[in-house]
Design an enzyme around this catalytic site. Sequence first.
Site, PDB file in Angstrom:
ATOM      1  N   ASP A 190      -0.873   6.691  -4.208  1.00 10.14           N
ATOM      2  CA  ASP A 190       0.118   6.028  -2.697  1.00 10.14           C
ATOM      3  C   ASP A 190       0.837   5.046  -2.344  1.00 10.14           C
ATOM      4  O   ASP A 190       1.436   5.028  -3.515  1.00 10.14           O
ATOM      5  CB  ASP A 190      -1.592   5.807  -2.218  1.00 10.14           C
ATOM      6  CG  ASP A 190      -2.455   4.266  -2.201  1.00 10.14           C
ATOM      7  OD1 ASP A 190      -1.554   3.551  -3.585  1.00 10.14           O
ATOM      8  OD2 ASP A 190      -3.308   3.945  -2.722  1.00 10.14           O
ATOM      9  N   HIS A 220      -0.708   1.963  -5.062  1.00 14.73           N
ATOM     10  CA  HIS A 220      -0.888   2.198  -6.520  1.00 14.73           C
ATOM     11  C   HIS A 220      -0.451   3.386  -7.591  1.00 14.73           C
ATOM     12  O   HIS A 220      -0.159   4.357  -7.226  1.00 14.73           O
ATOM     13  CB  HIS A 220      -2.743   2.025  -5.421  1.00 14.73           C
ATOM     14  CG  HIS A 220      -3.292   0.748  -5.229  1.00 14.73           C
ATOM     15  ND1 HIS A 220      -3.423   1.264  -3.744  1.00 14.73           N
ATOM     16  CD2 HIS A 220      -3.524   0.281  -5.580  1.00 14.73           C
ATOM     17  CE1 HIS A 220      -4.447  -0.228  -3.737  1.00 14.73           C
ATOM     18  NE2 HIS A 220      -4.407  -0.412  -4.270  1.00 14.73           N
ATOM     19  N   SER A 275      -7.043  -4.577  -5.964  1.00 10.19           N
ATOM     20  CA  SER A 275      -7.586  -3.788  -5.939  1.00 10.19           C
ATOM     21  C   SER A 275      -7.175  -2.843  -7.323  1.00 10.19           C
ATOM     22  O   SER A 275      -7.452  -1.652  -8.075  1.00 10.19           O
ATOM     23  CB  SER A 275      -6.388  -2.176  -5.637  1.00 10.19           C
ATOM     24  OG  SER A 275      -5.075  -2.650  -5.237  1.00 10.19           O
TER      25      SER A 275
END
Length: 338
Positions: free
Chosen positions: A313, A316, A35
């Site tokens: 979040d 991240h 990610s």
Amino acid sequence: MNSLVIQTTIVLVSVISVSIVHAGNIPAVIAFGDSILDTGNNNYLMTLTKVNFYPYGRDFVTRRATGRFGNGRIPTDLIAEGLGIKNIVPAYRSPFLEPNDILTGVSFASGGSGLDPMTARIQGVIWVPDQLNDFKAYIAKLNSITGDEEKTRSIISNAVFVISAGNNDIAITYFTNPIRNTRYTIFSYTDLMVSWTQSFIKELYNLGARKFAIMGTLPLGCLPGASNALGGLCLEPANAVARLFNRKLADEVNNLNSMLPGSRSIYVDMYNPLLELVKNPLRSGFISPTRPCCCAPAAPIPCLDASRYVFWDIAHPSEKAYQTIIPPIIQQIQQSFA
């Protein structure tokens, strides 16, 4: 009709030439992994590991969720911009790719993925080695656009291949899965991760890649998902494992340079720059080092200004955090590959 075909061909050839010349020695950025680099591939998968909804993307240039795991742009985009290639790197699986997107690079990364096949299987995402299947299809598309196998080989051999893998293998698969943590010690598991990395780079090399920027893991114990359990203090055991893997990975990068003739690999430190923001947030203009802006039980309502937060979040960094730590990485890439 023939005139239109000729004009279209001239325009396409011009686009190809401009793309190659514009970025100098680095015509494209091509990303693989998790990610940290996924610009939206998971949008097109049957998985719950996707973020194509508000408030993700609220600070992106379009003010819309794109599938990036953050509030705005991520390292893939910032690196490409810093190299003078383009501001946005699209996801390869996007149905809206244009020829110039292919020419200047795409992301094959899949959020939640890793080097361990179990990591991707758990989350229903694209295992890092399986991302090579998309890359092979990309090469065919690239060749159809250039119409010249030599140009295709030149783009691939001069492109920078950015890889981020290992975060989920440690944080999710090893720490939470007894199938892994009862069979392997953390020392043998990180050895296995390095071996998987070597195999992956060798596969890319065999497909024509020559310039590799290999990212280490983040300080996993400082991610809000871990640190919030300790009242905002970093979970040192998780950080210790991240450091262990990163040391082994950095050594392996040196091995790759002697192992793969005509190639150049660099280790990209993601751990220490992000840890510095966590330890000294005010120095870089942040007010919250470990509390996330968004999307956590402790922060169900997104903050007003994500640029004041190190983390978007629970897993991240924010766009502002990335904008703070990526410039030295761009300089490292330029000095190593330009």
